[in-house]
Write an enzyme that holds these catalytic residues in place. Structure first.
Site, PDB file in Angstrom:
ATOM      1  CG  HIS A 190     -24.672 -49.050 -62.598  1.00  0.00           C
ATOM      2  ND1 HIS A 190     -24.536 -50.199 -61.844  1.00  0.00           N
ATOM      3  CD2 HIS A 190     -25.983 -48.721 -62.525  1.00  0.00           C
ATOM      4  CE1 HIS A 190     -25.703 -50.536 -61.338  1.00  0.00           C
ATOM      5  NE2 HIS A 190     -26.603 -49.666 -61.743  1.00  0.00           N
ATOM      6  CB  THR A 249     -17.810 -38.741 -63.459  1.00  0.00           C
ATOM      7  OG1 THR A 249     -17.771 -39.969 -64.181  1.00  0.00           O
ATOM      8  CG2 THR A 249     -16.784 -38.784 -62.326  1.00  0.00           C
ATOM      9  CB  SER A 255     -16.985 -43.386 -63.283  1.00  0.00           C
ATOM     10  OG  SER A 255     -18.331 -43.310 -63.719  1.00  0.00           O
TER      11      SER A 255
END
Length: 646
Positions: A190, A249, A255
């Site tokens: 993810h 990103t 992230s």
């Protein structure tokens, strides 16, 4: 389900994070660094053609691999075979999707900052947008092989592939792993890639067989599957394959915890001492309308209790790192503490993935040496500590080496996304156990701990018992006939009702992932010549595959081939799939200046580098959950089964 802020690469770069440190002497918007100012390195030389020795090595192993695969060779030769194969893949399997339609304008990073940006911009001194949220996913397949299947998109029906080849006939466990390993890979993935919310207009129509019970399960007839959201800005010519945008990103930057834009990130922070918000040891509920059943974190798409455990654990770890750094640097403000802790936390996760998770799922001596060499190098660690880097990447590891994008600008790829279709890891039900005595508390289905029930399940059973349960529970094996029923009849938080087995097959065809034999060949692996060879030790599947694919080996889907393929001893997935990993795993490190040229105490702090070096998944768990010490006693790899209490 997720908040994303996609930005095409042609738009101007956003401003850097607020210059909170300028009063301390910073001139570039980032934390001031002691010693000499950082200098922008010279532009990297193109990844040129191989030299004579490299050509000879490649040719020799190409000849050897016609008869023997790398894992059938003596360990030292197998390790060399892998190194040569990786160099071949770096030259031939990194494809910039702009190559079919001309180069995009690349703008330099005017002031490379000594911290990770909020949106992934500014990592490369010559291309400010490289790896940024809103830039496209590139390819490992040559672009002429990256077109969708067109009229053959439904041949054979992806729903029939799901029903006949993927559907779980009985749970097949992966005995050398625990369920934490399954949650971990989704947790990491993810942070690397996401296609965003699917298009609701003009969905695919998937034909259903006469005996299909999809309608009785609550799905529509025919089955509708929304299309992948197309690239919002067309960068290539009409003759080029379709492209898609990454809504997170591309970098290995945490992230999934911190978000891919500044607004999201700041909403997760206390604003003091660099800390993330925690409420009595838990991440708070997502405050957005209809999302209160999920945690407030950087990325909570397809969320479930396993993700909640890991997001919370590494939010705690971030705060502990902040406290460590603050104890050494008491005058530093919130912004500097936050960015330093993010660097350290992200690098620790990358280390855990490289030297613990990967050798856990690929349990062979060659791979253990290979992944440790990726991180630490082949030399003993005391040599590097005492004398610094000696030689190149092979001897001293990727950390602190020269940044190199090899043959294309850095990005995640569609083939890399496809490689993480690992849904058989998920069991349909889990026996929750008490961490103190090992006693059974309850048996819950996957639906009882995902989506709308995520936070209530964690509240009901508690973090300690769930972590212990995940530690002693096996995930599913990555084989045919082992996709969980819960994911083949999944009601998402958005209200969408899907069969993820069908979706997995359809997405690969839609996004132009080459089918299995072509996929093998593009990765320098001999194609299979019969269905019998493909099914290997499972001859009962041979007639089923032959009938479903109408006798055509060239039409076997890559996911099916990778689940059916005989694999090396100790491997949790196929050698064909592994080749994407050996290319992209090192690339995530080698292209990132925060793992290469900026992996240094002036950026991370000396205490931050020591924290990374001295910690593991076991120590992270014990730091925040010392009550798990009896279950982790003698456990060297936290992704292997823990000691059961009795």
């Amino acid at each position: 389900m997720t908040e994303t802020t996609p930005r095409p690469a042609e738009q101007s770069a956003p401003p850097p994070p607020p210059r909170a440190q300028e009063r301390d002497g910073s001139t570039d918007g980032g934390p001031p660094l002691p010693g000499r100012p950082r200098r922008t390195p010279p532009p990297p030389e193109p990844y040129g053609p191989p030299g004579v020795l490299e050509r000879l090595e490649s040719a020799a192993f190409s000849l050897i691999n016609r008869s023997y695969e790398w894992h059938e060779l003596p360990a030292p030769i197998g390790l060399l075979n892998l190194a040569v194969l990786r160099e071949d893949l770096r030259r031939h399997n990194l494809h910039d999707t702009f190559g079919a339609g001309g180069e995009r304008d690349r703008r330099p990073t005017e002031q490379p900052a000594p911290y990770r940006s909020y949106d992934g911009s500014g990592y490369d001194p010559y291309d400010v947008d490289m790896g940024r949220v809103g830039t496209r996913l590139d390819r490992n397949a040559p672009l002429h092989m990256a077109f969708p299947d067109g009229e053959d998109l439904m041949a054979p029906s992806p729903r029939e592939v799901s029903r006949q080849l993927l559907a779980r006939r009985g749970f097949v466990p992966a005995p050398t792993l625990n369920l934490l390993a399954a949650a971990w890979i989704q947790f990491q993935n993810h942070g690397w890639a996401n296609h965003g919310d699917n298009e609701e207009a003009e969905p695919f129509t998937v034909p259903l067989a006469a005996d299909d019970d999809w309608a009785e399960q609550g799905g529509g007839c025919p089955m509708r599957v929304n299309r992948t959201r197309p690239d919002p800005v067309s960068h290539t010519t009409p003759s080029a394959p379709p492209t898609y945008e990454n809504t997170v990103t591309h970098w290995w930057d945490g992230s999934q915890i911190y978000g891919s834009d500044e607004a999201r990130c700041r909403s997760l922070r206390t604003g003091e001492h660099g800390h993330l918000i925690l409420d009595d040891g838990r991440l708070p509920a997502d405050p957005r309308p209809g999302m209160g059943c999920l945690d407030a974190t950087g990325m909570n798409s397809d969320y479930w209790a396993g993700l909640s455990l890991l997001h919370t654990l590494f939010a705690k770890e971030h705060n502990s790192i902040c406290d460590l750094v603050r104890s050494h640097h008491p005058t530093w403000d919130d912004e500097r503490l936050f960015h330093t802790a993010r660097l350290v936390n992200t690098a620790l996760m990358a280390k855990i993935h490289t030297v613990e998770w990967t050798p856990g799922i690929l349990d062979t001596p060659v791979l253990r040496h290979s992944m440790n060499a990726n991180w630490h190098g082949l030399l003993p660690r005391w040599v590097t500590r005492r004398f610094g880097r000696i030689g190149g990447e092979a001897l001293s590891g990727i950390l602190g080496s020269r940044t190199d994008h090899h043959s294309a600008p850095f990005s995640m790829t569609e083939e890399f996304v496809s490689a993480y279709r690992l849904h058989p890891l998920i069991p349909d039900e889990i026996t929750v156990r008490d961490h103190r005595r090992g006693e059974k508390r309850d048996v819950i289905g996957f639906d009882d701990m995902q989506g709308a029930t995520t936070r209530t399940s964690v509240d009901a059973y508690g973090t300690s018992d769930l972590l212990y349960t995940f530690g002693v529970t096996h995930p599913g094996a990555l084989v045919l006939h082992n996709h969980p029923d819960a994911l083949r009849n999944l009601k998402r938080l958005s209200g969408e009702h899907v069969d993820l087995g069908t979706v997995d097959i359809l997405r690969d065809r839609e996004r132009g992932i080459p089918r299995y034999n072509a996929y093998r060949q593009m990765l320098r692996k001999r194609p299979v010549t019969s269905f019998e060879e493909l099914t290997g030790g499972h001859p009962g599947d041979t007639p089923l595959l032959r009938e479903l694919y109408d006798g055509r080996l060239d039409r076997v889907d890559t996911l099916v081939g990778n689940l059916a393929e005989p694999r090396p001893a100790g491997f949790g997935f196929s050698d064909t799939l592994f080749r994407i990993f050996i290319l992209m795993a090192s690339r995530r490190l080698k292209s990132d200046r925060f793992f290469t040229t900026d992996y240094r105490p002036e950026v991370y702090t000396a205490e931050g580098l020591r924290w990374i070096d001295r910690n593991s998944m076991v120590t992270v768990l014990l730091r925040h959950h010392p009550e798990l010490a009896p279950a982790l006693a003698g456990v060297s790899n936290a992704f292997a089964p823990w000691k059961e209490r009795s």
